[in-house]
Design a protein around this motif. Sequence first.
Motif, mmCIF file in Angstrom:
data_model
loop_
_atom_site.group_PDB
_atom_site.id
_atom_site.type_symbol
_atom_site.label_atom_id
_atom_site.label_comp_id
_atom_site.label_asym_id
_atom_site.label_seq_id
_atom_site.Cartn_x
_atom_site.Cartn_y
_atom_site.Cartn_z
ATOM 1 N N VAL A 42 21.377 -64.189 58.888
ATOM 2 C CA VAL A 42 20.974 -65.586 59.069
ATOM 3 C C VAL A 42 19.662 -65.642 59.836
ATOM 4 O O VAL A 42 18.732 -66.351 59.456
ATOM 5 C CB VAL A 42 22.077 -66.391 59.809
ATOM 6 N N ALA A 43 19.567 -64.851 60.909
ATOM 7 C CA ALA A 43 18.363 -64.855 61.746
ATOM 8 C C ALA A 43 17.137 -64.374 60.981
ATOM 9 O O ALA A 43 16.037 -64.901 61.163
ATOM 10 C CB ALA A 43 18.585 -63.984 62.983
ATOM 11 N N SER A 44 17.313 -63.396 60.111
ATOM 12 C CA SER A 44 16.179 -62.844 59.371
ATOM 13 C C SER A 44 15.846 -63.646 58.118
ATOM 14 O O SER A 44 14.805 -63.426 57.503
ATOM 15 C CB SER A 44 16.462 -61.395 58.977
ATOM 16 N N GLY A 45 16.740 -64.540 57.716
ATOM 17 C CA GLY A 45 16.515 -65.326 56.511
ATOM 18 C C GLY A 45 17.058 -64.652 55.262
ATOM 19 O O GLY A 45 16.896 -65.167 54.165
ATOM 20 N N GLN A 46 17.695 -63.504 55.397
ATOM 21 C CA GLN A 46 18.266 -62.823 54.236
ATOM 22 C C GLN A 46 19.466 -63.571 53.673
ATOM 23 O O GLN A 46 19.797 -63.403 52.503
ATOM 24 C CB GLN A 46 18.700 -61.403 54.614
ATOM 25 N N ALA A 52 26.026 -67.678 54.155
ATOM 26 C CA ALA A 52 26.599 -67.360 55.468
ATOM 27 C C ALA A 52 27.943 -68.067 55.649
ATOM 28 O O ALA A 52 28.896 -67.459 56.152
ATOM 29 C CB ALA A 52 25.635 -67.758 56.576
ATOM 30 N N ALA A 53 28.033 -69.307 55.212
ATOM 31 C CA ALA A 53 29.286 -70.052 55.338
ATOM 32 C C ALA A 53 30.396 -69.393 54.525
ATOM 33 O O ALA A 53 31.539 -69.277 54.988
ATOM 34 C CB ALA A 53 29.088 -71.496 54.897
ATOM 35 N N ALA A 106 12.433 -71.039 54.951
ATOM 36 C CA ALA A 106 11.528 -70.677 56.033
ATOM 37 C C ALA A 106 11.146 -69.205 55.990
ATOM 38 O O ALA A 106 10.096 -68.802 56.464
ATOM 39 C CB ALA A 106 12.167 -71.003 57.378
ATOM 40 N N ALA A 107 11.993 -68.380 55.403
ATOM 41 C CA ALA A 107 11.767 -66.935 55.390
ATOM 42 C C ALA A 107 10.934 -66.477 54.200
ATOM 43 O O ALA A 107 10.523 -65.351 54.130
ATOM 44 C CB ALA A 107 13.100 -66.196 55.378
#
Length: 108
Positions: A42-46, A52-53, A106-107
């Motif tokens: 999630v943090a990296s945008g992968q 994720a949910a 965003a990624a």
Amino acid sequence: MKVKALIVSLTLAIGGAAFAQTATPNLDKREAKQQARIDQGVASGQLTPKEAARLEKREAKLAANEQAAKADGVVTRKERRRLQRQADRDSAAIYRQKHDAQKTPAAQ
């Protein structure tokens, strides 16, 4: 005196064995690592929020199945095997979702 010592040691051994049968330390470590992989994705945008949910839901199902296995006080070898296989499938799903072409906007 020897009989009393023997009874005490047997009681402790049986009690310790019963406790060990309900503990799932390997699975607990694995769940923590898989949760960290989801968080990192999630943090990296992968991982997209939807991916994720879905993965979080799978992890919650694994935790619920673990609690159900512990409910009777003993986690049998068969239950452990089933939980490990479910964790294997969840791990593979995390890998697939992190390495597919979908990214968060965003990624990109």
